[in-house]
Structures are given as C-alpha cells and as structure tokens.
Scaffold this active site. Structure first.
Site, PDB file in Angstrom:
ATOM      1  N   SER A  22      90.149 113.275 -56.713  1.00  0.00           N
ATOM      2  CA  SER A  22      89.262 113.153 -55.447  1.00  0.00           C
ATOM      3  C   SER A  22      89.244 114.614 -54.676  1.00  0.00           C
ATOM      4  CB  SER A  22      90.173 112.050 -54.627  1.00  0.00           C
ATOM      5  OG  SER A  22      89.175 111.799 -53.234  1.00  0.00           O
ATOM      6  N   ASN A  70      93.110 124.574 -49.077  1.00  0.00           N
ATOM      7  CA  ASN A  70      91.915 124.065 -48.319  1.00  0.00           C
ATOM      8  C   ASN A  70      92.248 123.241 -47.232  1.00  0.00           C
ATOM      9  OD1 ASN A  70      91.346 120.947 -48.503  1.00  0.00           O
ATOM     10  ND2 ASN A  70      92.493 121.189 -50.498  1.00  0.00           N
ATOM     11  N   SER A  71      91.426 123.314 -46.421  1.00  0.00           N
ATOM     12  CA  SER A  71      91.510 122.579 -45.238  1.00  0.00           C
ATOM     13  C   SER A  71      90.061 122.133 -45.015  1.00  0.00           C
ATOM     14  CB  SER A  71      91.908 123.520 -43.806  1.00  0.00           C
ATOM     15  OG  SER A  71      91.853 122.817 -42.646  1.00  0.00           O
ATOM     16  N   ASN A 127      94.345 106.678 -49.820  1.00  0.00           N
ATOM     17  CA  ASN A 127      94.803 108.084 -49.545  1.00  0.00           C
ATOM     18  C   ASN A 127      95.750 107.891 -48.277  1.00  0.00           C
ATOM     19  OD1 ASN A 127      95.071 110.680 -48.791  1.00  0.00           O
ATOM     20  ND2 ASN A 127      93.150 111.280 -48.712  1.00  0.00           N
ATOM     21  N   CYS A 130      96.517 112.894 -47.099  1.00  0.00           N
ATOM     22  CA  CYS A 130      95.636 114.091 -46.768  1.00  0.00           C
ATOM     23  C   CYS A 130      96.426 114.950 -45.829  1.00  0.00           C
ATOM     24  CB  CYS A 130      94.195 113.752 -46.165  1.00  0.00           C
ATOM     25  SG  CYS A 130      93.346 115.089 -45.940  1.00  0.00           S
ATOM     26  N   THR A 193      98.092 117.397 -52.012  1.00  0.00           N
ATOM     27  CA  THR A 193      98.223 118.843 -52.061  1.00  0.00           C
ATOM     28  C   THR A 193      99.513 119.232 -51.000  1.00  0.00           C
ATOM     29  OG1 THR A 193      96.826 119.019 -49.887  1.00  0.00           O
ATOM     30  CG2 THR A 193      95.746 119.711 -52.034  1.00  0.00           C
ATOM     31  N   GLY A 243      98.361 117.819 -60.199  1.00  0.00           N
ATOM     32  CA  GLY A 243      98.967 118.804 -59.480  1.00  0.00           C
ATOM     33  C   GLY A 243      98.950 119.872 -60.236  1.00  0.00           C
ATOM     34  N   GLY A 265      92.156 118.429 -60.866  1.00  0.00           N
ATOM     35  CA  GLY A 265      91.429 118.873 -59.494  1.00  0.00           C
ATOM     36  C   GLY A 265      91.060 119.969 -59.279  1.00  0.00           C
TER      37      GLY A 265
END
EC number: 1.3.-.-
Lengths: 301, 233
Positions: A22, A70-71, A127, A130, A193, A243, A265
């Site tokens: 995802s 990432n954000s 999820n 996050c 993450t 991962g 990913g």
C-alpha cells in the site's frame, strides 16, 4: 498458476506470495503500463480514509542512504470515490486486491469499513500504523490494548477478512500482533515505515512540515526481517512480511523467517518491474531446489 | 538500458549527456535516469534538452550523489532510462516567448527547436538568466529569433512581452512566480515545475502540488501547468 508459488493466506488463495505494498502502487493503474497486474499474487490499494485527504504540505520525500523517507500523509480520494472509480476496474482483475483502510478516529474507521461491506473485497488491510498523520493512524498501533480494541470492532463490523498492518514504532510488535490475533484478525502485515527525522543543517530547518516521517527501503530490511520473525513466532495466523524487500533473495529470507506472503514497497519506485523479477526469482529458486511448494522453506528458523 | 554517446561538462557543475534512444519524445517531458544499483536508491528525473535522430540529450546540474555519478559516465557505458514521462509543453501556435533561469533552461531548448520546426513563420524570443556563468546560449541563438541574456541580475527586469505571445518559463520557483506576475493577464503563461519524485509515474504522491482543481501530480499531470492553475498569480 505456478504450483510452486501458489500460496494460501488463511483461506484466500494467492497465485504467488508477492504483493505490492500500500502507498507504493496507487490503485494499480500506473503500473499497468508496465505489466499485466494479473501476474501478481495480489496488490494493496493506496491507504483509504472515509473522507478524501489532501495529504501533507511541504516536502514529502527525502532520500537517505539506501532508504527513502516519506511524509505523504495518506493523500487519497476517499472510500466513496474509490468504490465508484477504482473498484469496478480492480474487481475484474484475477488477482487479490487488498483494500487498505486508515482512519482518524474509531468512528471514521468503522464508517469506512461499513462502506466496504457493500463490495466484494477479499481482504482488508487495517492500517493502524501510518506515522504521517496527526490524528489516528499510528496512535492505534502503538500498544497491544488499543490495537486489539480497534481490531475487535472492525472485525465485528466487517463482512470481509481483516489483516492488521503493524508499526515498528510501538511496544513489542509480537504482543501487538497477539492482541490482533485474539481480536479476530485473519492475518498480520508488517512493517509499516520506521519513524525518522531529517534536518537541513544549511537552512537550520527540519525537512518535513510534519517534523517526523517514515523511513522505508533497503535500509530498514534487517529490522523488518527481525520483526517479521518475532511476529511469526508469536501468532498462528498468517503474516505478510515487508520492509526493504528489493530482490527475490530478500523475499525468500522473509518467507524463511515465517512470512506467508511478502509485500514489495519502495522498490516499486526504483524498478517498476520489481515484483515480477521477484516472482521469477522465487520460481527459479523452487525449481532449482526441487521444491514442490515454497511453503517447504517457510518458517524454518 | 541505453548507451551513452557523449557526456561532458559544458560549464562548472553543468553536464550535457547524449544517449541513444528511439521513441516519441515531446518537449517538456522527462526521463528517470539511473546508473547504479541501490545507492542512491532513487532514479533521477531529468528533463529532455534535445531529441533528434535517435539521439537524446540531457543538460543537467550536478547537485548530489546521483547527478555526480551520472556526470562520470563515459561513452559506451550503460544508463537505465525510464520514460519519456509527463505531458510536456502543449503544441504552441502564435508567437512564443521563453524565459529560462539557470538549469531551468534545459527543457526550453527542445521546445524552441520544436516550435521553430512547426512554426516557420512564428516569432520566438528567448530570455535566459544565470547567476554567474552562462551556458547553452549559442544553441538558443541558432534556434530563436532573439536571445536576451542576464547574468547576476533579475531576468524579469528586462522582460517585455508582446500582445499575443505565449510565455513559457522554467527555472527557480521565485523566478517563475515573478514571470507569472509581470506578464499581463491576457498572455497565456505556462510554468514547468520541479519536485522531489520517487517513482516519476504517479504512484508515490511525493510530487503533489496544489492547483485550483485540487491536488495534481507534477510527474503525471505536469510538469507543465498554466500559471493560474498553480496559484502563481
């Protein structure tokens, strides 16, 4: 379908154990230009929330040695738009579409789950991990109690099997996985993450508007592999490990650690054909080793 | 995989690389380039500087590890190309005024050349601004009717746009915003944006920009936008 790679995740049949993760695969359309999605074991949708989300402001990506921070902040069109615009296409595909669902509070998780009851989803990925949204998100996934509570409510409401996606940033991941198992989860996926931080010393400023961000890519693989192993030891339900998987050898290591399926990913960004290369590599490995099925090497430690 | 035909520094920190490539390539499009395994992890989005007779040229600035590694590629070595990506510039009819700043001139050369090919009677004027050293100017002088140069100043100080000219700009954000402000509202202005990208194909949502139509992806929906779409005016 490859006999060696066909994999049952609970009662759900995957033609192979390779599933794009995802948030790295949109709703599949971007990658259809590169290959036939039906070659995949499955695919995970971009994380969906009840309402559309514009995502985070400012810089969203920052490269690190062998990694990517990432954000994004769960930018997505919302559940309704997904059901209307993306699902008609996805449901026709002969692969397992896993629908990833996030939320800002219990109510928004449950309303999203209720809306998904209207469509024939094979597997939901819940999820609770996050790191890039202020409300909800990872907050539910940090402790066994909150993870178990939300899982129980979602499982009760959902018509579909639920896999819970766990964070590497909270309490003992094995304890959290056990709580999800006891709450009726069909499976576990991990890791989301790893929370990190980036500073631009020249500007004397933090890189991300949201201060912290999520690290992925090959840099996190040893952590992810260890956590996958711990969870596989702790629960009886199947696990999707992820991962930093970038090659078939990496994927095989996660399977040897006990993962039933694996997710790819960040590597989708590096090489759009990465999942296919991994499938081909696993197939060749099975043939070379004379395995009837990849399961023969699963969970050998 | 493509083969490098040439790769040379044309100015301090500025490289020009030509590779063999066959396909349809439009001005303003870009490619994801890599010539390494997993470190750096991501490919580098580089815009098309020129494309002709199976020769694809990139003009790029060495800013970090990736572009530094690209700059060291020698002729006959391999480079991995993914693309062309993005929409590029629209086909422009009528007169064209191009404003480039620094390495932002890179995609504008192919635009000007292509414009000249399709508009033999059209007028094409170019403004190029550089912080200290100019590069690539001779190419523009061959392709355009007029080239105005600024070194060390502010390019928009001398910018004069004629009625009906279509304006295309690429360069530092502050320069493009300034262009968007000084060009009269009646002139159409296109801006070519730059953003951090991971995938280049619309999957990562790392390059999202706010537009008046909501979020758009610089890679897939751009990199070219109208100035008012992206709130530059």
């Amino acid at each position: 379908m490859s006999k060696q790679l066909a994999t049952k995740f609970g009662e759900i049949l995957f033609k192979n154990p390779v599933v794009p993760a995802s948030g790295t695969f949109g709703f599949g359309r971007e990658y259809e230009a590169y290959y036939d999605l039906e070659k995949l074991g499955g695919l995970c949708s971009k994380g969906l929330t009840l309402e559309p989300k514009p995502g985070n402001s400012g810089i969203r990506l920052w490269e690190t040695p062998a990694g990517l921070m990432n954000s994004i902040g769960l930018e997505n069109p919302g559940i309704d738009a997904f059901i209307e615009k993306e699902w008609p296409h996805l449901k026709e595909l002969d692969t397992v579409t896993v629908v990833n669902v996030g939320g800002k509070d219990e109510e928004s998780y449950l309303q999203a789950i209720e809306k998904l009851n209207a469509i024939e989803v094979k597997l939901i990925e819940l999820n609770i991990s996050c790191p890039n949204v202020k409300a909800g998100g990872m907050a539910y996934g940090m402790k066994a109690k909150t993870a178990g509570d939300i899982t129980k409510k979602v499982v009760k409401l959902s018509n579909h099997p639920v896999m819970v996606k766990l964070s590497p940033n909270g309490d003992s991941v094995a304890d959290i996985a056990k709580a999800c198992e006891e709450s009726g989860a069909l499976g576990i996926s991990l890791i989301n993450t790893v929370q990190g931080m980036a500073i631009d010393y020249k500007k004397k400023a933090v890189v991300f508007d949201n201060l912290y961000a999520g690290l992925s890519g090959p840099a996190v693989k040893p952590i992810a592999l260890r956590m996958t192993h711990q969870v596989c030891q702790a629960v009886k339900i199947p696990v999707m490990g992820m991962g930093g998987i970038s090659t078939w050898e990496d994927a095989l290591e996660f399977i040897m650690a006990g993962a039933t399926c694996i997710q790819v990913g960040t590597m989708n960004f590096v090489n759009p054909l990465a999942p296919l290369d991994i499938i081909d590599g696993l197939q060749a490995y099975c043939e070379k080793e004379g395995l009837a099925n990849i399961a023969e090497v699963r969970g050998i430690f | 995989m493509a083969v490098v035909l040439s790769n040379e520094f044309v100015s301090r920190g500025i490289c020009r690389m030509t590779v063999a490539f066959k396909g349809d390539v439009l001005p303003g499009q870009f490619f994801m380039l890599r010539a390494w395994d997993k470190d750096p992890l991501l490919s580098r989005p580089i815009s098309v500087h020129d494309y002709e007779d199976g020769k694809l040229t990139f003009l790029y600035q060495v800013v970090g590890k990736g572009t530094e590694m690209l700059s060291r590629l020698t002729p006959q070595s391999d480079v991995t190309l993914q693309g062309p990506l993005g929409n590029g510039f629209p086909r422009i009819t009528g007169d064209l005024c191009v404003v480039g700043g620094g390495i932002g001139i890179a995609p504008l050369y192919y635009l000007v050349k292509n414009y000249r090919k399709h508009n033999p009677d059209g007028k094409c004027r170019v403004y190029l601004g550089f912080r200290d050293v100019a590069y690539g100017v001779e190419d523009f002088e061959q392709a355009a009717d007029e080239v105005n140069l600024d070194i060390g100043g502010i390019i928009t100080d001398q910018l004069q746009v004629a009625s009906g000219e279509v304006v295309v700009t690429c360069g530092p954000e502050v320069m493009m915003k300034s262009v968007a402000k000084v060009v009269p509202a009646e002139n159409r202005v296109y801006v070519s944006l730059e953003a951090h990208m991971a995938c280049g194909i619309g999957a990562c949502l790392g390059c999202t920009c706010a537009t008046k139509y909501g979020n758009r992806k610089v890679c897939q929906d751009g990199p070219v936008f109208l100035r008012d779409e992206v709130f530059y005016v």
